[in-house]
Design a protein around this motif. Structure first.
Motif, PDB file in Angstrom:
ATOM      1  N   ARG A  91      -1.604   0.981   5.965  1.00 42.84           N
ATOM      2  CA  ARG A  91      -0.155   0.857   5.851  1.00 42.84           C
ATOM      3  C   ARG A  91       0.499   0.406   7.145  1.00 42.84           C
ATOM      4  NH1 ARG A  91       1.051   6.471   2.427  1.00 42.84           N
ATOM      5  NH2 ARG A  91      -0.771   6.282   1.037  1.00 42.84           N
TER       6      ARG A  91
ATOM      7  N   ASN B 239       0.823  -1.215   0.000  1.00 39.91           N
ATOM      8  CA  ASN B 239       0.000   0.000   0.000  1.00 39.91           C
ATOM      9  C   ASN B 239       0.854   1.260   0.000  1.00 39.91           C
ATOM     10  OD1 ASN B 239      -2.520  -1.241  -0.067  1.00 39.91           O
ATOM     11  ND2 ASN B 239      -2.526  -1.556   2.143  1.00 39.91           N
TER      12      ASN B 239
ATOM     13  N   ARG C 189      -3.934   0.735  -2.978  1.00 37.68           N
ATOM     14  CA  ARG C 189      -4.737   1.349  -1.923  1.00 37.68           C
ATOM     15  C   ARG C 189      -6.228   1.337  -2.233  1.00 37.68           C
ATOM     16  NH1 ARG C 189      -0.574   6.398  -2.136  1.00 37.68           N
ATOM     17  NH2 ARG C 189       1.310   5.168  -1.683  1.00 37.68           N
ATOM     18  N   ASN C 190      -6.591   0.858  -3.402  1.00 33.11           N
ATOM     19  CA  ASN C 190      -8.006   0.791  -3.771  1.00 33.11           C
ATOM     20  C   ASN C 190      -8.658  -0.510  -3.344  1.00 33.11           C
ATOM     21  OD1 ASN C 190      -7.831   3.307  -5.113  1.00 33.11           O
ATOM     22  ND2 ASN C 190      -7.061   2.309  -6.967  1.00 33.11           N
TER      23      ASN C 190
ATOM     24  N   LYS D 269      -9.439  -0.173   3.357  1.00 30.51           N
ATOM     25  CA  LYS D 269      -8.593  -0.192   2.168  1.00 30.51           C
ATOM     26  C   LYS D 269      -7.377   0.699   2.373  1.00 30.51           C
ATOM     27  CE  LYS D 269     -12.515  -0.958  -0.967  1.00 30.51           C
ATOM     28  NZ  LYS D 269     -13.250  -0.502  -2.159  1.00 30.51           N
ATOM     29  N   GLY D 270      -6.257   0.258   1.792  1.00 26.98           N
ATOM     30  CA  GLY D 270      -5.061   1.093   1.778  1.00 26.98           C
ATOM     31  C   GLY D 270      -4.337   1.229   3.096  1.00 26.98           C
TER      32      GLY D 270
END
Length: 493
Positions: A273, A222, A229-230, A270-271
Motif C-alpha cells: 500500500r 490495495n 491484495r491477492n 502482494k498487497g
C-alpha cells in the motif's frame, strides 16, 4: 526552480526515440521484455515454425516483369513487402483460423539471411487441450524427413527446393497477438514527469503530484479492494484494467492480459500500500529495496564468484586476482560487490607489503590491514580506469584516499605511522610498570593532554636520563635534559 529559473526551455532539449519508433532502442527493449514475460506466463511454446522467402513466388515474379533488367537482388523493397504480406497471412491462419488448434499466443522474429532474403521464426502457444501430446498427433504436424520423390513428388520438390537452408538466429522479438500492459516502476522521489517547452515548472510539479501513476494507483487499489491484495504488481493487469484519465485501476470484467514490469523480471510482493510497505518483509522494514529483495530471495547468488576467486588464489598472483575481481564487477551483475571484496581482499593484497617494503627499502615495514586494503583498492581503481570505469560506480564499494595512489612516499611519515600496534601495546605494558614516580607523573600528564587533544606542550622535570615512551595510540618523542620539550605527533590512521 531552486535557483529561481521557472522557464523549462533553458534546460535544453533531449531527443529520445520512443518505443513506437520501429527499430529504436526502446522499441527493441520493450518487445524483448514482452517476450520474456509471455514465456514466464504461458510456459514453453507448443510449436516452432519457420518461413523463408521464395524468390519464385508469383507476386515477386509478376513485379519483376514490370522492371526490365532488374534482378531479385536489386528489388529488396518488392521482396520485403511480399514477404510481410505472406507472414501476416500465415499468422492470421494460426491465430484466427486455428490451423494448428486454438492459439493463445504467437511470437515471431524476422531476420535477413546472408544472401538478403527475409526469414521468420515463429513460436506458437496452443491451448492446453490442443497441444500435441502423442507421437501420432506430432506426426500430423511435423515431418522431419525429405519426402520420397516417387510417392510424394510435390512434397519432395517443395522440400528440396525451398526448405533446406543453413542455421537460423533471432534479432528481435514481437508478440502482436497479445495485449500487453507495461507497468512502470520508480524509486520514491523519482516519479517520471513530462512537460512541453513554455510550461511553468510549478504547474508541472503540481500536475505530477495530483496525477496518479500506475504504481501509486496500485497502492490505492490495495487499500480500496480487498481482492486486489491477492495479486502482485505484475499480476495486477490480469484482474484489473487501467484507466489513465482518472488514474485508477478498475476490476476487469472480461478478457486477460499479461502484465510486465519495466527493468525487473517479476514481483512477488502482494498487497503493498506504499513504498515503505514494499520494503517490509515479515514485519521488518528494511532500509533499502535491495535489502528487501534479498530477504525475499530475489537476488542472484554470488557464491560461484566467491568460489572462482578462492580457486584461482591457489595458482594465480595477487595482481591477476585483482584483474579477475575487476572483470567480475565490470561485466557480471554481482548482487553484493562489497561482500565479494570483504571476503576475498586478503588474497588480492598479499603482494602489497612486499611492494611497499621494496619501494621504501625497509624490510621491517609494517602495514595495518586497513593500509593493505586501501593500497589494494588503489591498484584495483587503476585497473578500472583502464577500461573506463571506477570503484565509484559501485555505491557500496570503499574508495581509498589520494595518499594511497601516490608513488612519491614520505619515508619519515611512513615510518612514524606504520608500526605494529599489538607489539607496541605489549611493550607499553612491560615498560609502564618500570616507571619511577617522577616518570609516572610525566606519563600521566602526557596521556591527559593526549586525550584532551593538546597538540604541543612543555614540561620541566629534574632527571638525568633521557626517556622515550610509546603510549597507546600515539607516539611521543621526548628529549630529556633539565628541561624537557615534548612534541606529540598524532598517529595517522
Amino acid at each position: 526552480m531552486q535557483k529561481g529559473d521557472r522557464n523549462p526551455s533553458n534546460i535544453g532539449k533531449a531527443i529520445i526515440l520512443p518505443a513506437s519508433f520501429t527499430g529504436s532502442k526502446r522499441y527493441m527493449t520493450q518487445y524483448f521484455k514482452d517476450s520474456l514475460e509471455i514465456c514466464r506466463t504461458l510456459g514453453h511454446p507448443s510449436l516452432f515454425l519457420t518461413m523463408t522467402t521464395n524468390t519464385k513466388w508469383p507476386e515477386i515474379q509478376h513485379m519483376l516483369k514490370h522492371m526490365p533488367g532488374v534482378d531479385v537482388a536489386d528489388a529488396p523493397d518488392v521482396v520485403a513487402r511480399d514477404f510481410k504480406m505472406k507472414v501476416d497471412q500465415l499468422i492470421d491462419m494460426i491465430k484466427k483460423k486455428n490451423c494448428f488448434g486454438r492459439c493463445v499466443g504467437v511470437m515471431h522474429v524476422i531476420k535477413f539471411q546472408k544472401h538478403g532474403l527475409p526469414h521468420t521464426h515463429i513460436l506458437i502457444w496452443l491451448h492446453p487441450d490442443d497441444r500435441p501430446k502423442t507421437i501420432e498427433q506430432i506426426d500430423k504436424m511435423v515431418s522431419a524427413e525429405i519426402p520420397d520423390p516417387e510417392i510424394d513428388p510435390v512434397g519432395y520438390n517443395a522440400v528440396s527446393n525451398y526448405m533446406i537452408h543453413g542455421p537460423c538466429g533471432s534479432d528481435y522479438t514481437k508478440s502482436p497477438c497479445m495485449v500487453k500492459e507495461r507497468l512502470l516502476i520508480y524509486l520514491p522521489g523519482e516519479k517520471h514527469v513530462s512537460f512541453k517547452a513554455g510550461d511553468v515548472l510549478e504547474d508541472v510539479c503540481d500536475k505530477a503530484i495530483s496525477k496518479k501513476t500506475k504504481l501509486e494507483a496500485w497502492f490505492d487499489a490495495n487499500q480500496t479492494f480487498p481482492n486486489a491484495r491477492n495479486y502482485s504488481y505484475s499480476e495486477f493487469p490480469n484482474k484489473f484494467t487501467w484507466h489513465p484519465r482518472p488514474g485508477i485501476w478498475k476490476e476487469r470484467k472480461r478478457g486477460e492480459v499479461i502484465g510486465r514490469l519495466s527493468e525487473v523480471h517479476s514481483s512477488r510482493k502482494k498487497g503493498s500500500r506504499s513504498f515503505e510497505d514494499l520494503k517490509t518483509v515479515n514485519g521488518h522494514i528494511h532500509e533499502t529495496f535491495k535489502e528487501a529483495c534479498a530477504a525475499l530471495s530475489l537476488l542472484q547468488n554470488d557464491n560461484q564468484w566467491h568460489e572462482a576467486i578462492v580457486e584461482n588464489s591457489h595458482t594465480s598472483l595477487p595482481l591477476q586476482l585483482r584483474a579477475m575481481f575487476v572483470n567480475i564487477l565490470a561485466y557480471i551483475p554481482i548482487s553484493d560487490p562489497l561482500r565479494l571484496w570483504e571476503v576475498n581482499w586478503q588474497c588480492m593484497s598479499n603482494d602489497i607489503l612486499i611492494i611497499r617494503r621494496h619501494m621504501l627499502n625497509d624490510p621491517h615495514l609494517y602495514l595495518s590491514d586497513e593500509d593493505l586494503k586501501n593500497y589494494a583498492l588503489a591498484e584495483i581503481e587503476k585497473l578500472f580506469n583502464d577500461i573506463g570505469k571506477s570503484l565509484k560506480d559501485y555505491a557500496t564499494m570503499p574508495f581509498p584516499s589520494e595518499v594511497y595512489f601516490s608513488n612519491a612516499v614520505n619515508r619519515l611519515l611512513q615510518e612514524e605511522t606504520s608500526y605494529d600496534k599489538e607489539e607496541l601495546e605489549i611493550l607499553h605494558e612491560k615498560n609502564h610498570g618500570m616507571l619511577n614516580p617522577e616518570q609516572k607523573n610525566v606519563y600521566d600528564s602526557i596521556i591527559q593532554n593526549v586525550y584532551n587533544k593538546v597538540v604541543v606542550f612543555s614540561m620541566y622535570m629534574e632527571v638525568e636520563d633521557a626517556a622515550r615512551h610509546f603510549c597507546g595510540r600515539h607516539y611521543v618523542i621526548a628529549i630529556v635534559q633539565k628541561e624537557i620539550l615534548c612534541f606529540m605527533l598524532p598517529h595517522v590512521e
